[in-house]
Write a protein that holds these residues in place. Structure first.
Motif, PDB file in Angstrom:
ATOM      1  N   GLN A   1      -2.890   6.298  26.979  1.00  0.00           N
ATOM      2  CA  GLN A   1      -1.820   7.258  26.662  1.00  0.00           C
ATOM      3  C   GLN A   1      -0.628   6.517  26.055  1.00  0.00           C
ATOM      4  O   GLN A   1      -0.395   5.347  26.360  1.00  0.00           O
ATOM      5  N   ALA A   2       0.136   7.205  25.238  1.00  0.00           N
ATOM      6  CA  ALA A   2       1.295   6.590  24.577  1.00  0.00           C
ATOM      7  C   ALA A   2       2.318   6.072  25.580  1.00  0.00           C
ATOM      8  O   ALA A   2       2.965   5.052  25.346  1.00  0.00           O
ATOM      9  N   ASP A   3       2.463   6.765  26.724  1.00  0.00           N
ATOM     10  CA  ASP A   3       3.465   6.351  27.708  1.00  0.00           C
ATOM     11  C   ASP A   3       2.893   5.475  28.827  1.00  0.00           C
ATOM     12  O   ASP A   3       3.551   5.204  29.821  1.00  0.00           O
ATOM     13  N   SER A   4       1.672   4.976  28.649  1.00  0.00           N
ATOM     14  CA  SER A   4       1.051   4.121  29.653  1.00  0.00           C
ATOM     15  C   SER A   4       1.688   2.740  29.671  1.00  0.00           C
ATOM     16  O   SER A   4       1.920   2.141  28.615  1.00  0.00           O
ATOM     17  N   SER A   5       1.929   2.228  30.865  1.00  0.00           N
ATOM     18  CA  SER A   5       2.452   0.858  30.979  1.00  0.00           C
ATOM     19  C   SER A   5       1.422  -0.160  30.488  1.00  0.00           C
ATOM     20  O   SER A   5       1.776  -1.291  30.156  1.00  0.00           O
ATOM     21  N   SER A   6       0.156   0.228  30.412  1.00  0.00           N
ATOM     22  CA  SER A   6      -0.870  -0.676  29.901  1.00  0.00           C
ATOM     23  C   SER A   6      -0.701  -0.950  28.413  1.00  0.00           C
ATOM     24  O   SER A   6      -1.202  -1.951  27.905  1.00  0.00           O
ATOM     25  N   GLY A   7       0.003  -0.083  27.717  1.00  0.00           N
ATOM     26  CA  GLY A   7       0.303  -0.354  26.315  1.00  0.00           C
ATOM     27  C   GLY A   7       1.059  -1.664  26.159  1.00  0.00           C
ATOM     28  O   GLY A   7       0.861  -2.395  25.179  1.00  0.00           O
ATOM     29  N   ASP A   8       1.903  -1.987  27.153  1.00  0.00           N
ATOM     30  CA  ASP A   8       2.650  -3.252  27.118  1.00  0.00           C
ATOM     31  C   ASP A   8       1.722  -4.463  27.154  1.00  0.00           C
ATOM     32  O   ASP A   8       2.011  -5.496  26.547  1.00  0.00           O
TER      33      ASP A   8
ATOM     34  N   ILE B   1       1.849   0.888  16.738  1.00  0.00           N
ATOM     35  CA  ILE B   1       2.789   1.919  17.184  1.00  0.00           C
ATOM     36  C   ILE B   1       1.989   3.205  17.401  1.00  0.00           C
ATOM     37  O   ILE B   1       1.028   3.468  16.672  1.00  0.00           O
ATOM     38  N   PRO B   2       2.364   4.016  18.397  1.00  0.00           N
ATOM     39  CA  PRO B   2       1.640   5.279  18.590  1.00  0.00           C
ATOM     40  C   PRO B   2       1.888   6.241  17.435  1.00  0.00           C
ATOM     41  O   PRO B   2       2.954   6.250  16.829  1.00  0.00           O
TER      42      PRO B   2
ATOM     43  N   LYS C   1       3.589  16.365  17.700  1.00  0.00           N
ATOM     44  CA  LYS C   1       4.464  17.117  18.599  1.00  0.00           C
ATOM     45  C   LYS C   1       4.828  16.254  19.796  1.00  0.00           C
ATOM     46  O   LYS C   1       5.948  16.302  20.293  1.00  0.00           O
ATOM     47  N   ILE C   2       3.845  15.480  20.247  1.00  0.00           N
ATOM     48  CA  ILE C   2       4.105  14.460  21.263  1.00  0.00           C
ATOM     49  C   ILE C   2       3.474  13.167  20.762  1.00  0.00           C
ATOM     50  O   ILE C   2       2.633  13.178  19.850  1.00  0.00           O
ATOM     51  N   LEU C   3       3.858  12.053  21.336  1.00  0.00           N
ATOM     52  CA  LEU C   3       3.270  10.779  20.956  1.00  0.00           C
ATOM     53  C   LEU C   3       1.805  10.761  21.363  1.00  0.00           C
ATOM     54  O   LEU C   3       1.448  11.195  22.457  1.00  0.00           O
ATOM     55  N   GLN C   4       0.968  10.267  20.484  1.00  0.00           N
ATOM     56  CA  GLN C   4      -0.468  10.234  20.718  1.00  0.00           C
ATOM     57  C   GLN C   4      -0.886   8.908  21.352  1.00  0.00           C
ATOM     58  O   GLN C   4      -0.194   7.900  21.215  1.00  0.00           O
ATOM     59  N   GLY C   5      -2.019   8.922  22.023  1.00  0.00           N
ATOM     60  CA  GLY C   5      -2.540   7.713  22.644  1.00  0.00           C
ATOM     61  C   GLY C   5      -2.987   6.691  21.618  1.00  0.00           C
ATOM     62  O   GLY C   5      -3.096   6.977  20.420  1.00  0.00           O
TER      63      GLY C   5
END
Length: 143
Positions: A68-75, A119-120, A124-128
């Motif tokens: 997900q775009a807001d996942s801490s795993s993105g870091d 970058i995501p 309408k919302i940020l995508q994964g």
């Protein structure tokens, strides 16, 4: 009967030089955690006389993680990718995927980050985002 849920899956990555102790991936997309396509394990050739010959071959295993775009795993993936760019080198990784529903942990060895969007996508919302890791091998181990 055991449940086939993947909601209790635990996935960790260890990336020596960046994350020396395993970090747990979390915050997966709605309908998918990861996928792994089938791997060709034999090469075959059909002779002109109709006889099939076959031989075992090694092939890498691709595994795509859906974050997900807001996942801490993105870091984790941002750090991994960013350090590759800064140092102009690769960082190998090792992983474990524990699937309690199957009573199995899969050990992933000698992986490399193949692709990661910087970058995501914004709608309408940020995508994964999808991270593709290519593994040397994945070995199942009963729990």
């Amino acid at each position: 009967m055991a449940s086939l849920t993947s909601a209790n899956a635990v996935i960790t990555l260890r990336i020596p030089g960046l994350f020396n102790t395993p970090v747990t991936l979390q915050g997966f997309m709605t309908d998918n955690i990861y996928d792994t396509p089938t791997v060709e394990v034999n090469q075959t050739a059909m002779g002109v006389d109709g006889k099939l010959s076959a031989g075992f071959v090694f092939n890498p295993i691709d595994q795509t993680f859906y974050i997900q775009a807001d996942s801490s795993s993105g870091d984790i993936f941002d750090t991994w990718w960013g350090n590759m760019i800064t140092q102009r080198d690769t960082f190998r990784c090792f992983g474990e995927t524990t699937l309690p529903a199957l009573g199995t942990t899969y050990t992933s060895n000698n992986g490399a980050l193949i692709s990661w969007p910087p970058i995501p996508t914004a709608g309408k919302i940020l995508q994964g985002r999808q991270a593709l890791i290519r593994w040397e091998n994945i070995v199942p181990n009963p729990l």
